[in-house]
Design a protein around this motif. Structure first.
Motif, PDB file in Angstrom:
ATOM      1  N   LEU A 216      29.905  47.627  89.315  1.00 38.64           N
ATOM      2  CA  LEU A 216      31.290  47.285  89.653  1.00 38.64           C
ATOM      3  C   LEU A 216      32.269  47.759  88.584  1.00 38.64           C
ATOM      4  O   LEU A 216      33.355  48.257  88.885  1.00 38.64           O
ATOM      5  CB  LEU A 216      31.426  45.779  89.866  1.00 38.64           C
ATOM      6  CG  LEU A 216      30.763  45.224  91.121  1.00 38.64           C
ATOM      7  CD1 LEU A 216      30.812  43.707  91.118  1.00 38.64           C
ATOM      8  CD2 LEU A 216      31.417  45.785  92.354  1.00 38.64           C
ATOM      9  N   PHE A 217      31.877  47.610  87.318  1.00 42.80           N
ATOM     10  CA  PHE A 217      32.740  48.062  86.228  1.00 42.80           C
ATOM     11  C   PHE A 217      32.909  49.579  86.271  1.00 42.80           C
ATOM     12  O   PHE A 217      34.024  50.098  86.112  1.00 42.80           O
ATOM     13  CB  PHE A 217      32.134  47.628  84.887  1.00 42.80           C
ATOM     14  CG  PHE A 217      33.006  47.898  83.711  1.00 42.80           C
ATOM     15  CD1 PHE A 217      34.119  47.126  83.470  1.00 42.80           C
ATOM     16  CD2 PHE A 217      32.720  48.934  82.840  1.00 42.80           C
ATOM     17  CE1 PHE A 217      34.944  47.381  82.374  1.00 42.80           C
ATOM     18  CE2 PHE A 217      33.523  49.194  81.747  1.00 42.80           C
ATOM     19  CZ  PHE A 217      34.640  48.410  81.518  1.00 42.80           C
TER      20      PHE A 217
ATOM     21  N   GLY B  57      35.222  50.574  89.027  1.00 43.34           N
ATOM     22  CA  GLY B  57      36.614  50.340  88.643  1.00 43.34           C
ATOM     23  C   GLY B  57      37.150  51.435  87.745  1.00 43.34           C
ATOM     24  O   GLY B  57      38.288  51.887  87.907  1.00 43.34           O
TER      25      GLY B  57
ATOM     26  N   ALA C  23      40.211  53.990  88.591  1.00 44.40           N
ATOM     27  CA  ALA C  23      41.390  53.963  87.729  1.00 44.40           C
ATOM     28  C   ALA C  23      41.586  55.280  86.968  1.00 44.40           C
ATOM     29  O   ALA C  23      42.723  55.709  86.776  1.00 44.40           O
ATOM     30  CB  ALA C  23      41.275  52.822  86.738  1.00 44.40           C
TER      31      ALA C  23
END
Length: 65
Positions: free
Chosen positions: A22-23, A26, A30
């Motif tokens: 998940l990190f 992200g 981004a």
């Protein structure tokens, strides 16, 4: 049908992998692909170093039932 038994070590590994994924996703959304790949590499190293010996050794005499 029997119940599926999951050890604490398996839960720790699954949680760490899911959090890392998940990190990394992200970071990918981004920033860019290069930053996401670097993040995934660092998280893989952390996973291998921190969670390699979560299970108690077989010869310790301690067993969970």
């Amino acid at each position: 049908m029997g119940r599926i038994q999951v050890t604490r070590a398996a839960l720790a590994r699954a949680g760490t992998l899911l959090g890392g994924a998940l990190f990394t996703a992200g970071i990918l959304l981004a920033l860019d692909v290069a930053a996401a790949l670097m993040t995934a590499g660092v998280l893989t190293v952390v996973y291998c170093l921190l969670l390699a010996d979560v299970d108690p050794p077989e010869t310790s005499g301690r067993r969970r039932t």
